[in-house]
Design a protein around this motif. Structure first.
Motif, PDB file in Angstrom:
ATOM      1  N   SER A 189       0.869  -1.184   0.000  1.00 47.00           N
ATOM      2  CA  SER A 189       0.000   0.000   0.000  1.00 47.00           C
ATOM      3  C   SER A 189       0.901   1.228   0.000  1.00 47.00           C
ATOM      4  O   SER A 189       1.631   1.466   0.960  1.00 47.00           O
ATOM      5  N   ILE A 190       0.885   1.988  -1.095  1.00 42.64           N
ATOM      6  CA  ILE A 190       1.827   3.101  -1.258  1.00 42.64           C
ATOM      7  C   ILE A 190       1.054   4.365  -1.598  1.00 42.64           C
ATOM      8  O   ILE A 190       0.345   4.419  -2.604  1.00 42.64           O
ATOM      9  N   ILE A 191       1.214   5.387  -0.751  1.00 40.10           N
ATOM     10  CA  ILE A 191       0.462   6.628  -0.927  1.00 40.10           C
ATOM     11  C   ILE A 191       1.394   7.829  -0.844  1.00 40.10           C
ATOM     12  O   ILE A 191       2.178   7.944   0.089  1.00 40.10           O
ATOM     13  N   SER A 192       1.316   8.712  -1.836  1.00 37.88           N
ATOM     14  CA  SER A 192       1.964  10.014  -1.721  1.00 37.88           C
ATOM     15  C   SER A 192       0.913  11.052  -2.087  1.00 37.88           C
ATOM     16  O   SER A 192       0.387  11.046  -3.201  1.00 37.88           O
ATOM     17  N   ILE A 193       0.630  11.928  -1.156  1.00 34.58           N
ATOM     18  CA  ILE A 193      -0.478  12.854  -1.412  1.00 34.58           C
ATOM     19  C   ILE A 193      -0.107  13.864  -2.504  1.00 34.58           C
ATOM     20  O   ILE A 193      -0.860  14.072  -3.437  1.00 34.58           O
ATOM     21  N   ASN A 194       1.081  14.458  -2.393  1.00 38.81           N
ATOM     22  CA  ASN A 194       1.450  15.462  -3.399  1.00 38.81           C
ATOM     23  C   ASN A 194       2.638  15.061  -4.272  1.00 38.81           C
ATOM     24  O   ASN A 194       3.032  15.809  -5.153  1.00 38.81           O
ATOM     25  N   GLY A 195       3.230  13.919  -4.010  1.00 36.01           N
ATOM     26  CA  GLY A 195       4.407  13.507  -4.781  1.00 36.01           C
ATOM     27  C   GLY A 195       4.091  12.427  -5.797  1.00 36.01           C
ATOM     28  O   GLY A 195       2.964  11.923  -5.876  1.00 36.01           O
ATOM     29  N   LYS A 210      -4.715  -1.664  -7.617  1.00 31.20           N
ATOM     30  CA  LYS A 210      -5.573  -0.480  -7.603  1.00 31.20           C
ATOM     31  C   LYS A 210      -4.651   0.729  -7.705  1.00 31.20           C
ATOM     32  O   LYS A 210      -3.759   0.908  -6.876  1.00 31.20           O
ATOM     33  N   MET A 211      -4.804   1.519  -8.753  1.00 31.38           N
ATOM     34  CA  MET A 211      -4.003   2.738  -8.929  1.00 31.38           C
ATOM     35  C   MET A 211      -4.972   3.900  -9.030  1.00 31.38           C
ATOM     36  O   MET A 211      -5.913   3.849  -9.824  1.00 31.38           O
ATOM     37  N   SER A 212      -4.733   4.933  -8.236  1.00 31.15           N
ATOM     38  CA  SER A 212      -5.619   6.084  -8.394  1.00 31.15           C
ATOM     39  C   SER A 212      -4.893   7.377  -8.089  1.00 31.15           C
ATOM     40  O   SER A 212      -4.066   7.450  -7.185  1.00 31.15           O
ATOM     41  N   THR A 213      -5.188   8.391  -8.885  1.00 26.35           N
ATOM     42  CA  THR A 213      -4.663   9.735  -8.658  1.00 26.35           C
ATOM     43  C   THR A 213      -5.755  10.728  -9.019  1.00 26.35           C
ATOM     44  O   THR A 213      -6.495  10.518  -9.988  1.00 26.35           O
ATOM     45  N   LYS A 214      -5.861  11.777  -8.241  1.00 28.91           N
ATOM     46  CA  LYS A 214      -6.959  12.722  -8.486  1.00 28.91           C
ATOM     47  C   LYS A 214      -6.593  13.702  -9.605  1.00 28.91           C
ATOM     48  O   LYS A 214      -7.361  13.957 -10.506  1.00 28.91           O
ATOM     49  N   TYR A 215      -5.389  14.272  -9.507  1.00 27.49           N
ATOM     50  CA  TYR A 215      -5.002  15.297 -10.501  1.00 27.49           C
ATOM     51  C   TYR A 215      -3.775  14.901 -11.316  1.00 27.49           C
ATOM     52  O   TYR A 215      -3.278  15.695 -12.093  1.00 27.49           O
ATOM     53  N   GLY A 216      -3.246  13.699 -11.103  1.00 24.67           N
ATOM     54  CA  GLY A 216      -2.051  13.284 -11.834  1.00 24.67           C
ATOM     55  C   GLY A 216      -2.389  12.369 -12.996  1.00 24.67           C
ATOM     56  O   GLY A 216      -3.510  12.393 -13.522  1.00 24.67           O
ATOM     57  N   GLU A 217      -1.422  11.579 -13.392  1.00 25.31           N
ATOM     58  CA  GLU A 217      -1.622  10.625 -14.489  1.00 25.31           C
ATOM     59  C   GLU A 217      -1.133   9.256 -14.066  1.00 25.31           C
ATOM     60  O   GLU A 217      -0.292   9.136 -13.174  1.00 25.31           O
ATOM     61  N   LEU A 218      -1.629   8.229 -14.761  1.00 24.54           N
ATOM     62  CA  LEU A 218      -1.217   6.861 -14.456  1.00 24.54           C
ATOM     63  C   LEU A 218      -0.449   6.305 -15.655  1.00 24.54           C
ATOM     64  O   LEU A 218      -0.873   6.479 -16.802  1.00 24.54           O
ATOM     65  N   PHE A 219       0.661   5.643 -15.381  1.00 27.42           N
ATOM     66  CA  PHE A 219       1.450   5.023 -16.450  1.00 27.42           C
ATOM     67  C   PHE A 219       1.761   3.581 -16.055  1.00 27.42           C
ATOM     68  O   PHE A 219       2.084   3.307 -14.901  1.00 27.42           O
ATOM     69  N   LEU A 254      -1.874   1.736  -5.026  1.00 26.12           N
ATOM     70  CA  LEU A 254      -1.010   2.901  -5.274  1.00 26.12           C
ATOM     71  C   LEU A 254      -1.916   4.119  -5.421  1.00 26.12           C
ATOM     72  O   LEU A 254      -2.766   4.149  -6.317  1.00 26.12           O
ATOM     73  N   ARG A 255      -1.728   5.124  -4.548  1.00 27.70           N
ATOM     74  CA  ARG A 255      -2.637   6.283  -4.593  1.00 27.70           C
ATOM     75  C   ARG A 255      -1.866   7.588  -4.464  1.00 27.70           C
ATOM     76  O   ARG A 255      -0.890   7.670  -3.730  1.00 27.70           O
ATOM     77  N   SER A 256      -2.365   8.591  -5.181  1.00 23.78           N
ATOM     78  CA  SER A 256      -1.817   9.927  -5.026  1.00 23.78           C
ATOM     79  C   SER A 256      -2.950  10.926  -5.217  1.00 23.78           C
ATOM     80  O   SER A 256      -3.987  10.615  -5.813  1.00 23.78           O
ATOM     81  N   ASN A 257      -2.729  12.122  -4.721  1.00 22.47           N
ATOM     82  CA  ASN A 257      -3.718  13.171  -4.925  1.00 22.47           C
ATOM     83  C   ASN A 257      -3.314  14.015  -6.129  1.00 22.47           C
ATOM     84  O   ASN A 257      -4.060  14.157  -7.087  1.00 22.47           O
ATOM     85  N   ALA A 258      -2.097  14.549  -6.087  1.00 23.23           N
ATOM     86  CA  ALA A 258      -1.659  15.442  -7.165  1.00 23.23           C
ATOM     87  C   ALA A 258      -0.511  14.863  -7.991  1.00 23.23           C
ATOM     88  O   ALA A 258      -0.103  15.464  -8.977  1.00 23.23           O
ATOM     89  N   GLY A 259       0.017  13.731  -7.576  1.00 21.67           N
ATOM     90  CA  GLY A 259       1.195  13.188  -8.254  1.00 21.67           C
ATOM     91  C   GLY A 259       0.858  12.197  -9.354  1.00 21.67           C
ATOM     92  O   GLY A 259      -0.285  11.779  -9.526  1.00 21.67           O
ATOM     93  N   LYS A 260       1.911  11.842 -10.104  1.00 27.29           N
ATOM     94  CA  LYS A 260       1.765  10.824 -11.146  1.00 27.29           C
ATOM     95  C   LYS A 260       2.150   9.469 -10.561  1.00 27.29           C
ATOM     96  O   LYS A 260       2.934   9.406  -9.615  1.00 27.29           O
ATOM     97  N   ILE A 261       1.622   8.410 -11.165  1.00 22.20           N
ATOM     98  CA  ILE A 261       1.977   7.062 -10.710  1.00 22.20           C
ATOM     99  C   ILE A 261       2.534   6.277 -11.892  1.00 22.20           C
ATOM    100  O   ILE A 261       1.924   6.227 -12.960  1.00 22.20           O
ATOM    101  N   TYR A 262       3.717   5.701 -11.688  1.00 22.21           N
ATOM    102  CA  TYR A 262       4.374   4.917 -12.734  1.00 22.21           C
ATOM    103  C   TYR A 262       4.505   3.476 -12.229  1.00 22.21           C
ATOM    104  O   TYR A 262       4.979   3.267 -11.118  1.00 22.21           O
ATOM    105  N   LEU A 263       4.089   2.524 -13.047  1.00 21.21           N
ATOM    106  CA  LEU A 263       4.259   1.115 -12.664  1.00 21.21           C
ATOM    107  C   LEU A 263       5.103   0.440 -13.743  1.00 21.21           C
ATOM    108  O   LEU A 263       4.713   0.372 -14.904  1.00 21.21           O
ATOM    109  N   ARG A 264       6.288  -0.036 -13.327  1.00 20.37           N
ATOM    110  CA  ARG A 264       7.230  -0.632 -14.293  1.00 20.37           C
ATOM    111  C   ARG A 264       7.518  -2.068 -13.921  1.00 20.37           C
ATOM    112  O   ARG A 264       7.181  -2.511 -12.830  1.00 20.37           O
ATOM    113  N   THR A 265       8.190  -2.758 -14.839  1.00 20.58           N
ATOM    114  CA  THR A 265       8.647  -4.116 -14.519  1.00 20.58           C
ATOM    115  C   THR A 265      10.157  -4.160 -14.654  1.00 20.58           C
ATOM    116  O   THR A 265      10.768  -3.293 -15.281  1.00 20.58           O
TER     117      THR A 265
END
Lengths: 266, 273
Positions: A189-195, A210-219, A254-265
């Protein structure tokens, strides 16, 4: 005239470089490495430091070390002990207090404003809890850990390298970078509110994502075999992905409020 | 073309043949051929036997899954899963896995006709008992995980398990609400909120969501809750929720991203239109 001008510039440059090298050399020789050890190989360690490197090792001792500049040591404080608002004193000589409370090792810093970097070698198998809520927090690096990690911080950037999980991580303003080992265990469970959150997982991992961001992007890495579930009415309000990776398994959140989320292998 | 060594060997071929082969060489060659044949036959038998073993395993498994009743198989699966949840940090808690194993539907269900009931009634009772035992089994393991104060990942695991239950009864939901509002770890609270939000179609859940929001003090969890509230029908946003939203906007300590959301919901309510 030109030649004279060039000679002056070259001489100035060389003398400046010589001064810089001399200064570096002095600084290198000024740095003192201090260590503090204690025997403990099981249980929980609770760390409250603003600038820490935490590494797993196979020994049965917790080893604390810090590099400090001799020139930065306060001559007038010689013979005295640092104390903080909680009444804790520096009992290690590294500017930190280490105390065992109900079987849990508590590590606290003395200087809340300018935390010096402390490296902690933790025996494999100990549960690590890092909790630092000061606005002067800098960073926490966690390497080669084969047990559960819990991190909660306000400002610190978080760097996980070769950790197995389970991992419960939260920061308000910092970025999170996490590289999980081949034998990764959940839940994560990984959360960064603004990062930003940048997670690397083994290709073969089986998980419910589960990936979620309010104002960022998901990759997401294209090679990951994911089966995205359709949003229901209640979860369609934000940028959210629910998916099964390689058929599903443990929970990855993986959750963020303003940040982007990147999921790599890897 | 004109190789002198080749020419020399050709011319003196007979002089090279000065050794006679031993008399038993033919027997040795024959013996080797026989041994090679036997080993090839053994290999073939070994290969064939592997297939026979694989086929017999498949047939046995097929018969096993066909013959065993469905309800039992579900119970077995659940008890397998619950056995897996024995993390080290849970060991000090006075809970024995033997008790869990005793929740066995075979023992609970009485044999058909034993109490004078018809077969169909017995079947219904059986399935009800199995469902009850299944729920109790899962509930016990979830509560055990949620009670682990040392490990937030165990509490998250417990909540994830709860989210997969087809039905959550009131007592378990109360524990989940407690974790949503009081758990010291924000990540755990968020997963608990997810469980509550996923059940909002049930009538009493709107009240629970309201309570969770009013009692909430974690900024990130508040944003999730405000988002869920913003999706609700504006008429369902009662005074308690509005008061909390106003309090959040008035409080100088409230973080900016929470305030923004609170304002957005307040503006959408009828009072501000």
């Amino acid at each position: 005239m030109k030649k004279v001008f060039l000679i002056i510039i070259a001489t100035t440059f060389l003398s400046f470089q010589g001064y810089a090298q001399e200064k570096d050399g002095t600084e290198q020789s000024d740095i003192r490495l201090k260590t503090f050890k204690m025997t403990k190989s099981v249980g929980k360690i609770h760390i409250d430091l603003g600038n820490a490197i935490i590494e797993g090792h196979s020994g049965n001792e917790i080893i604390f070390s810090s590099r400090t500049k001799a020139t930065k040591e306060d001559e007038r404080a010689k013979g005295l002990k640092a104390i903080n608002g909680l009444g804790l004193v520096d009992n290690t000589g590294l500017g930190i207090n280490v105390t065992e409370v109900n079987g849990v090792m508590q590590v606290s810093q003395m200087n809340s404003t300018y935390p010096s970097e402390v490296k902690i070698l933790v025996p494999n198998g100990m549960i690590i809890v890092f909790d630092h809520q000061s606005k002067f927090g800098k960073s926490v690096v966690v390497r080669n850990i084969k047990s559960e990690i819990e991190i909660s911080t306000r400002e610190c950037t978080i760097d996980l390298d070769n950790v197995s999980g389970p991992a419960v991580i939260k920061t308000i303003y910092g970025d999170i970078k996490a590289l999980f080992s081949q034998n990764v265990k959940g839940p994560l469970s990984i959360i960064s509110i603004n990062g930003d959150i940048d997670v690397t997982l083994p290709k073969t991992v089986q998980a419910d994502l589960k990936m979620s961001t309010k104002y960022g992007e998901l990759f997401i890495a294209p090679e990951l075999k994911i089966d995205v579930q359709k949003h229901d009415k209640m979860t369609s309000y934000n940028n959210q992905v629910n998916a099964k990776i390689n058929g599903g398994g443990f929970s990855i959140d993986l959750r963020s409020n303003a940040g982007k989320i990147y999921l790599r292998t890897k | 073309m004109n190789d002198p060594i080749k020419n020399f060997v050709g011319q003196h071929r007979e002089e090279f043949d000065d050794f006679e082969p031993p008399a038993d060489v033919l027997d040795k060659v024959r013996k080797e051929i026989r041994l090679a044949k036997i080993s090839t036959r053994r290999n073939n038998i070994y290969r064939l036997s592997k297939w026979v073993v694989a086929a017999s395993i498949l047939i046995t498994l097929g018969i096993y899954f066909y013959v065993i009743p469905k309800d039992d198989s579900v119970v077995n699966e659940v008890s397998k899963n619950t056995k897996k949840i024995t993390p080290k940090s849970l060991e000090p808690i006075s809970w024995s896995p033997k008790k869990e194993a005793s929740v066995n539907p075979v023992k609970i269900v009485k044999p058909a006709g034993a109490n004078g009931l018809e077969k169909s009634e017995n079947k219904a009772l059986m399935s009800a008992n199995v469902t009850k035992a299944l729920y109790q089994n899962e509930k016990d393991s979830i509560l055990l995980l949620l009670s682990d104060e040392q490990s937030s990942s165990n509490r998250i695991y417990g909540l994830v398990k709860a989210s997969k239950l087809p039905h959550i009864k009131e007592t378990l939901m109360e524990t989940i609400v407690k974790h949503a509002t009081e758990d010291e770890n924000s990540n755990v609270r968020l997963v608990a909120i997810d469980v509550i939000i996923s059940r909002l179609d049930q009538p009493y859940m709107a009240k629970i969501l309201r309570r969770t929001f009013v009692e909430q003090d974690d900024p990130f969890v508040l944003t999730e809750l405000i988002d869920a509230i913003s999706n609700m029908d504006a008429n369902k946003i009662d005074k308690g929720i509005k008061d909390k939203l106003v309090a959040l906007t008035d409080d100088p300590k409230t973080m900016g991203f929470v305030k923004d959301r609170a304002y957005a919901v307040l503006m959408s309510t009828n009072d501000f239109k």
